[in-house]
Design a protein around this motif. Structure first.
Motif, mmCIF file in Angstrom:
data_model
loop_
_atom_site.group_PDB
_atom_site.id
_atom_site.type_symbol
_atom_site.label_atom_id
_atom_site.label_comp_id
_atom_site.label_asym_id
_atom_site.label_seq_id
_atom_site.Cartn_x
_atom_site.Cartn_y
_atom_site.Cartn_z
ATOM 1 N N TYR A 18 43.968 121.906 9.244
ATOM 2 C CA TYR A 18 44.667 120.624 9.376
ATOM 3 C C TYR A 18 43.713 119.471 9.024
ATOM 4 N N TRP A 40 53.899 115.184 7.156
ATOM 5 C CA TRP A 40 53.551 115.881 8.399
ATOM 6 C C TRP A 40 54.159 117.277 8.483
ATOM 7 N N MET A 59 40.485 113.878 13.319
ATOM 8 C CA MET A 59 41.799 113.257 13.093
ATOM 9 C C MET A 59 41.850 111.856 13.711
ATOM 10 N N GLU A 93 42.350 108.411 11.371
ATOM 11 C CA GLU A 93 43.481 107.485 11.526
ATOM 12 C C GLU A 93 43.033 106.127 12.064
ATOM 13 N N GLU A 99 49.928 108.137 14.480
ATOM 14 C CA GLU A 99 49.531 109.226 13.583
ATOM 15 C C GLU A 99 48.642 110.245 14.311
ATOM 16 N N VAL A 100 47.740 109.742 15.149
ATOM 17 C CA VAL A 100 46.904 110.658 15.941
ATOM 18 C C VAL A 100 47.792 111.525 16.837
ATOM 19 N N GLU A 138 50.818 112.537 16.281
ATOM 20 C CA GLU A 138 51.472 113.577 15.495
ATOM 21 C C GLU A 138 50.499 114.692 15.106
ATOM 22 N N HIS A 139 49.283 114.302 14.710
ATOM 23 C CA HIS A 139 48.294 115.317 14.317
ATOM 24 C C HIS A 139 47.940 116.210 15.518
ATOM 25 N N TRP A 140 47.656 115.595 16.629
ATOM 26 C CA TRP A 140 47.295 116.372 17.829
ATOM 27 C C TRP A 140 48.475 117.224 18.293
#
Lengths: 122, 157
Positions: free
Chosen positions: A22, A55, A110, A114, B93-94, B96-98
Motif C-alpha cells: 500500500y 482508493w 501514509m 498525506e 485521506e489518512v 482511508e489509507h489506515w
C-alpha cells in the motif's frame, strides 16, 4: 514448525506485505485503475480537474499482493520447514515486534505523505 | 447524478450505527486482551465472540463506507474540502489509507484467534495483542475524524 505456527506466520506476512505494498504504490506513484464518479467510468491514471477515486484499486492491489506473500510464506513454512516442533516464545516475541514495527512504518509513511501533500501541520 | 447520491443520508446513518456496534465490540475485545496480558483468561469465549462481532461489524461499516464514498468524494471533498479546508482532506485521506490496512489486520486477527488458545499458547499473544491495539487505534482515529468531517460538512445543499 507446526501447521498452526505456519498459519500465524502466513497471516503476519500478509499484514506486513499489505502495508508495504500500500505504501509502495503511493511512494512510487504506481498508476492504478480509478473510478470517475461524475462520468461513471473506470480509467487508468489520474486526470487533472476531474474528481476520481483510486482508493478501491489501491487497497485491492495491496490486499492481493499481501495475500500472495502470505500464502507463499505459509507454504514455505508448512512444507519446506515442516515438522511438529512449535516455535519458541523468543521467536514469537521477535515476530510480534517485527510485525508491529512494519505496520507502524507503513502507517507513518501514509500519514507523512498525506500531511505533506495537503499542508497539515505546516 | 452520482452513484447512490439519493440514499446518502440513510446510508450515512447506517454507517454510524454499524460503527457504534464496531466500537462496542472492539473495546470489549481490547479489555479482554489486556486481561490476557495480565494473566486473566476467564472470558476467552466472550473475547472470541467479540472478535467475530468486530469482523462482521467492520465488514458492514466498511462496505457502506465504500458505497457512499463516490457522493462524498464529489459533493463534500471535491466541492468543499479540497478548496476551502485542504487540511481536512489530508486527515481524511489518512483515515482511508489506515482503514484499508485495518482490513488486513482484522482478517489476520480473526483467523489467528480461531487457530489458537490464548491460555495455552501465551507466546502467541506477542503477535495477537499488537494487532488488537493497532486495530483499536485505527478505528478510534477513523471515528473521531469521521465525526469531525461530518461536523465540518456532513451534507450538501
Amino acid at each position: 514448525m507446526t501447521r498452526r505456527d505456519a498459519k500465524v506466520i502466513g497471516w503476519s506476512v500478509f499484514t506486513i506485505a499489505t502495508g508495504a505494498m500500500y505504501a509502495a504504490a503511493t511512494l512510487f506513484g504506481i498508476p492504478l485503475l480509478r473510478y470517475y464518479p461524475l462520468e461513471h467510468v473506470w480509467r487508468w491514471g489520474s486526470q487533472p480537474g476531474a474528481p476520481s477515486q483510486g482508493w478501491y484499486a489501491h487497497q485491492a492491489v495491496a490486499l492481493v499482493a499481501g495475500a500472495l506473500c502470505g500464502a507463499a510464506a505459509y507454504a514455505l513454512c508448512s512444507r519446506v520447514l515442516g515438522g511438529d516442533r512449535p516455535r519458541s516464545p523468543a521467536f514469537w516475541r521477535a515476530c510480534g515486534l517485527a510485525v508491529t514495527a512494519a505496520l507502524l512504518a507503513s502507517m507513518a509513511y501514509m500519514l507523512y505523505h498525506e500531511f505533506h501533500k495537503w499542508g497539515v501541520l505546516v | 447524478m452520482v452513484f447512490l447520491e439519493s440514499f446518502y443520508i440513510p446510508l450515512l446513518i447506517a454507517h454510524l450505527i454499524a460503527t457504534g456496534v464496531l466500537l462496542g465490540s472492539m473495546t470489549h475485545n481490547l479489555v479482554y486482551v489486556i486481561g490476557y496480558l495480565r494473566g486473566r483468561f476467564g472470558p476467552k469465549r466472550r473475547e472470541a465472540r467479540q472478535a467475530a462481532i468486530m469482523w462482521w461489524s467492520y465488514a458492514v461499516t466498511y462496505g457502506i463506507g465504500a458505497l457512499i464514498y463516490p457522493a462524498f468524494r464529489v459533493h463534500v471533498r471535491h466541492e468543499y474540502l479540497d478548496a476551502h479546508l485542504p487540511w481536512a482532506t489530508g486527515i481524511f485521506e489518512v483515515k482511508e489509507h489506515w482503514g484499508a490496512l485495518a482490513v488486513a489486520i482484522l482478517c489476520a486477527y480473526w483467523a489467528v484467534r480461531r487457530a489458537f488458545d490464548p491460555e495455552e499458547d501465551r507466546a502467541l499473544l506477542w503477535v495477537y495483542a499488537p494487532w488488537c491495539f493497532l486495530f483499536n487505534a485505527i478505528i478510534w482515529y477513523k471515528t473521531i475524524i469521521g465525526g469531525l468531517l461530518t461536523i465540518l460538512r456532513g451534507y450538501w445543499q
